[in-house]
Design a protein around this motif. Structure first.
Motif, PDB file in Angstrom:
ATOM      1  N   GLY A  89     -26.877  32.118  17.973  1.00  0.00           N
ATOM      2  CA  GLY A  89     -28.094  31.557  17.404  1.00  0.00           C
ATOM      3  C   GLY A  89     -29.375  32.035  18.052  1.00  0.00           C
ATOM      4  O   GLY A  89     -30.447  31.478  17.788  1.00  0.00           O
ATOM      5  N   ILE A  90     -29.305  33.057  18.890  1.00  0.00           N
ATOM      6  CA  ILE A  90     -30.489  33.567  19.577  1.00  0.00           C
ATOM      7  C   ILE A  90     -31.255  34.503  18.655  1.00  0.00           C
ATOM      8  O   ILE A  90     -30.659  35.369  17.997  1.00  0.00           O
ATOM      9  CB  ILE A  90     -30.086  34.270  20.887  1.00  0.00           C
ATOM     10  N   VAL A  91     -32.555  34.355  18.624  1.00  0.00           N
ATOM     11  CA  VAL A  91     -33.408  35.157  17.747  1.00  0.00           C
ATOM     12  C   VAL A  91     -33.600  36.542  18.353  1.00  0.00           C
ATOM     13  O   VAL A  91     -33.870  36.689  19.549  1.00  0.00           O
ATOM     14  CB  VAL A  91     -34.778  34.478  17.548  1.00  0.00           C
ATOM     15  N   VAL A  92     -33.462  37.574  17.513  1.00  0.00           N
ATOM     16  CA  VAL A  92     -33.613  38.966  17.950  1.00  0.00           C
ATOM     17  C   VAL A  92     -34.562  39.682  16.999  1.00  0.00           C
ATOM     18  O   VAL A  92     -34.453  39.534  15.775  1.00  0.00           O
ATOM     19  CB  VAL A  92     -32.259  39.701  17.989  1.00  0.00           C
ATOM     20  N   ARG A  93     -35.488  40.450  17.546  1.00  0.00           N
ATOM     21  CA  ARG A  93     -36.359  41.312  16.756  1.00  0.00           C
ATOM     22  C   ARG A  93     -36.154  42.755  17.196  1.00  0.00           C
ATOM     23  O   ARG A  93     -36.079  43.036  18.390  1.00  0.00           O
ATOM     24  CB  ARG A  93     -37.830  40.929  16.932  1.00  0.00           C
ATOM     25  N   VAL A  94     -36.076  43.675  16.219  1.00  0.00           N
ATOM     26  CA  VAL A  94     -35.902  45.098  16.513  1.00  0.00           C
ATOM     27  C   VAL A  94     -37.106  45.866  15.999  1.00  0.00           C
ATOM     28  O   VAL A  94     -37.498  45.723  14.832  1.00  0.00           O
ATOM     29  CB  VAL A  94     -34.609  45.643  15.875  1.00  0.00           C
ATOM     30  N   VAL A  95     -37.695  46.685  16.866  1.00  0.00           N
ATOM     31  CA  VAL A  95     -38.869  47.487  16.528  1.00  0.00           C
ATOM     32  C   VAL A  95     -38.534  48.955  16.748  1.00  0.00           C
ATOM     33  O   VAL A  95     -38.073  49.338  17.840  1.00  0.00           O
ATOM     34  CB  VAL A  95     -40.076  47.090  17.394  1.00  0.00           C
ATOM     35  N   PHE A  96     -38.764  49.780  15.732  1.00  0.00           N
ATOM     36  CA  PHE A  96     -38.583  51.218  15.840  1.00  0.00           C
ATOM     37  C   PHE A  96     -39.949  51.887  15.936  1.00  0.00           C
ATOM     38  O   PHE A  96     -40.861  51.572  15.162  1.00  0.00           O
ATOM     39  CB  PHE A  96     -37.832  51.761  14.624  1.00  0.00           C
ATOM     40  N   PHE A 103     -24.879  43.782   9.658  1.00  0.00           N
ATOM     41  CA  PHE A 103     -23.597  43.609  10.343  1.00  0.00           C
ATOM     42  C   PHE A 103     -23.785  42.910  11.685  1.00  0.00           C
ATOM     43  O   PHE A 103     -22.871  42.238  12.174  1.00  0.00           O
ATOM     44  CB  PHE A 103     -22.927  44.966  10.576  1.00  0.00           C
ATOM     45  N   LEU A 104     -24.961  43.095  12.284  1.00  0.00           N
ATOM     46  CA  LEU A 104     -25.228  42.488  13.593  1.00  0.00           C
ATOM     47  C   LEU A 104     -25.825  41.091  13.484  1.00  0.00           C
ATOM     48  O   LEU A 104     -26.039  40.435  14.507  1.00  0.00           O
ATOM     49  CB  LEU A 104     -26.176  43.386  14.396  1.00  0.00           C
ATOM     50  N   GLY A 105     -26.115  40.654  12.256  1.00  0.00           N
ATOM     51  CA  GLY A 105     -26.634  39.308  12.060  1.00  0.00           C
ATOM     52  C   GLY A 105     -28.135  39.212  11.926  1.00  0.00           C
ATOM     53  O   GLY A 105     -28.688  38.110  11.978  1.00  0.00           O
ATOM     54  N   LEU A 106     -28.821  40.348  11.734  1.00  0.00           N
ATOM     55  CA  LEU A 106     -30.275  40.335  11.590  1.00  0.00           C
ATOM     56  C   LEU A 106     -30.662  40.376  10.116  1.00  0.00           C
ATOM     57  O   LEU A 106     -30.003  41.028   9.299  1.00  0.00           O
ATOM     58  CB  LEU A 106     -30.913  41.533  12.302  1.00  0.00           C
ATOM     59  N   GLY A 107     -31.765  39.700   9.790  1.00  0.00           N
ATOM     60  CA  GLY A 107     -32.330  39.772   8.459  1.00  0.00           C
ATOM     61  C   GLY A 107     -33.447  40.794   8.407  1.00  0.00           C
ATOM     62  O   GLY A 107     -33.937  41.271   9.439  1.00  0.00           O
ATOM     63  N   ASN A 108     -33.871  41.148   7.198  1.00  0.00           N
ATOM     64  CA  ASN A 108     -34.916  42.158   7.039  1.00  0.00           C
ATOM     65  C   ASN A 108     -36.204  41.770   7.757  1.00  0.00           C
ATOM     66  O   ASN A 108     -36.954  42.642   8.219  1.00  0.00           O
ATOM     67  CB  ASN A 108     -35.199  42.389   5.550  1.00  0.00           C
ATOM     68  N   GLU A 109     -36.466  40.478   7.850  1.00  0.00           N
ATOM     69  CA  GLU A 109     -37.702  40.023   8.481  1.00  0.00           C
ATOM     70  C   GLU A 109     -37.691  40.237   9.991  1.00  0.00           C
ATOM     71  O   GLU A 109     -38.741  40.138  10.646  1.00  0.00           O
ATOM     72  CB  GLU A 109     -37.925  38.536   8.195  1.00  0.00           C
ATOM     73  N   ASP A 110     -36.528  40.571  10.557  1.00  0.00           N
ATOM     74  CA  ASP A 110     -36.411  40.786  11.996  1.00  0.00           C
ATOM     75  C   ASP A 110     -36.582  42.252  12.384  1.00  0.00           C
ATOM     76  O   ASP A 110     -36.498  42.591  13.569  1.00  0.00           O
ATOM     77  CB  ASP A 110     -35.031  40.325  12.491  1.00  0.00           C
TER      78      ASP A 110
END
Length: 229
Positions: free
Chosen positions: A29-36, A72-79
């Protein structure tokens, strides 16, 4: 509540570097954000081809695959935040531009932990990402309380044999290695047959080796850059 920010140079670096960790965090349940910071395609073409239909189509496909991978890793597009800078040319971008972008995400997202590239990497964009994160996270105000970790990227980090990657922190990804491999398979144009490093066999092999270093079946290794204990 823990909040994790991943700063990666190109789509697929997030999976190779910490995909199992991302999946494990999301399962808790931990929130993750990915930035490229860059798009990951144009290094394979000449500059006069960058705006052509073939390159633009491949960039679009890479982004679409990225969305599939991170699902697959559990992230949504907004992340997920895709960069449009040219691949393997971040050293031509003023570092302040990268730093300001990272600072903006830190202010907006308020992470407790950051994962990014290692310092000694054969890919110039990876090195630029590492340096920009260190600069953006200089310990002013409460930024010194944010933990920073560096990850390794198969087909890049291990090719610097003069400065081999030596992890000092590990995450048990025994229950999430399958999600990592599935996510990497979503980057179908980037996967190659074994013994190439970007293959399912080598990805699992590295996780097995890192796991053996700490007594678990599969692990991802990281270099701890800074943490306030």
């Amino acid at each position: 509540m823990e909040r994790v920010l991943v700063i990666a140079a190109h789509p697929d670096d997030e999976v190779l570097g910490c995909g199992g960790t991302i999946a494990k965090l999301r399962s808790c349940g931990i929130v993750v954000r990915v930035v490229f910071l860059a798009e990951g395609i144009t290094a394979r073409f000449l500059p006069d081809q960058f705006d052509g239909p073939e390159v633009q189509s491949k960039i679009k496909r890479r982004h679409e695959n990225g969305l599939r991978a991170m699902a697959f890793l559990g992230l949504g597009n907004e992340d997920i935040f895709f960069g449009e800078r040219y691949c393997c040319r971040l050293d031509t971008v003023p570092q302040i531009d990268l730093v300001k972008e990272i600072e903006g995400h830190v202010r907006d997202f308020a992470p407790t932990k950051i994962y990014t590239h290692a310092a000694h990497d054969t890919n110039v964009d990876h090195r630029c990402a590492h340096q920009a994160v260190l600069t953006a996270m200089r310990p002013l105000g409460n930024l010194g309380q944010i933990s920073i970790y560096a990850f390794e990227i198969l087909s890049s980090t291990e090719w610097n044999t003069v400065h081999p990657f030596a992890p000092t922190a590990f995450v048990d990804v025994t229950d999430s290695i399958g999600a990592k491999v599935d996510a990497m398979m979503a980057y179908e144009d980037e996967m190659l047959p074994s013994p190439h490093p970007r293959s399912a066999e080598v990805i699992e092999g590295l996780a097995t080796y890192r796991g053996a270093q700490v007594g678990v079946r599969y692990a991802e290794g990281f270099q701890l850059i800074r943490s306030l204990c």
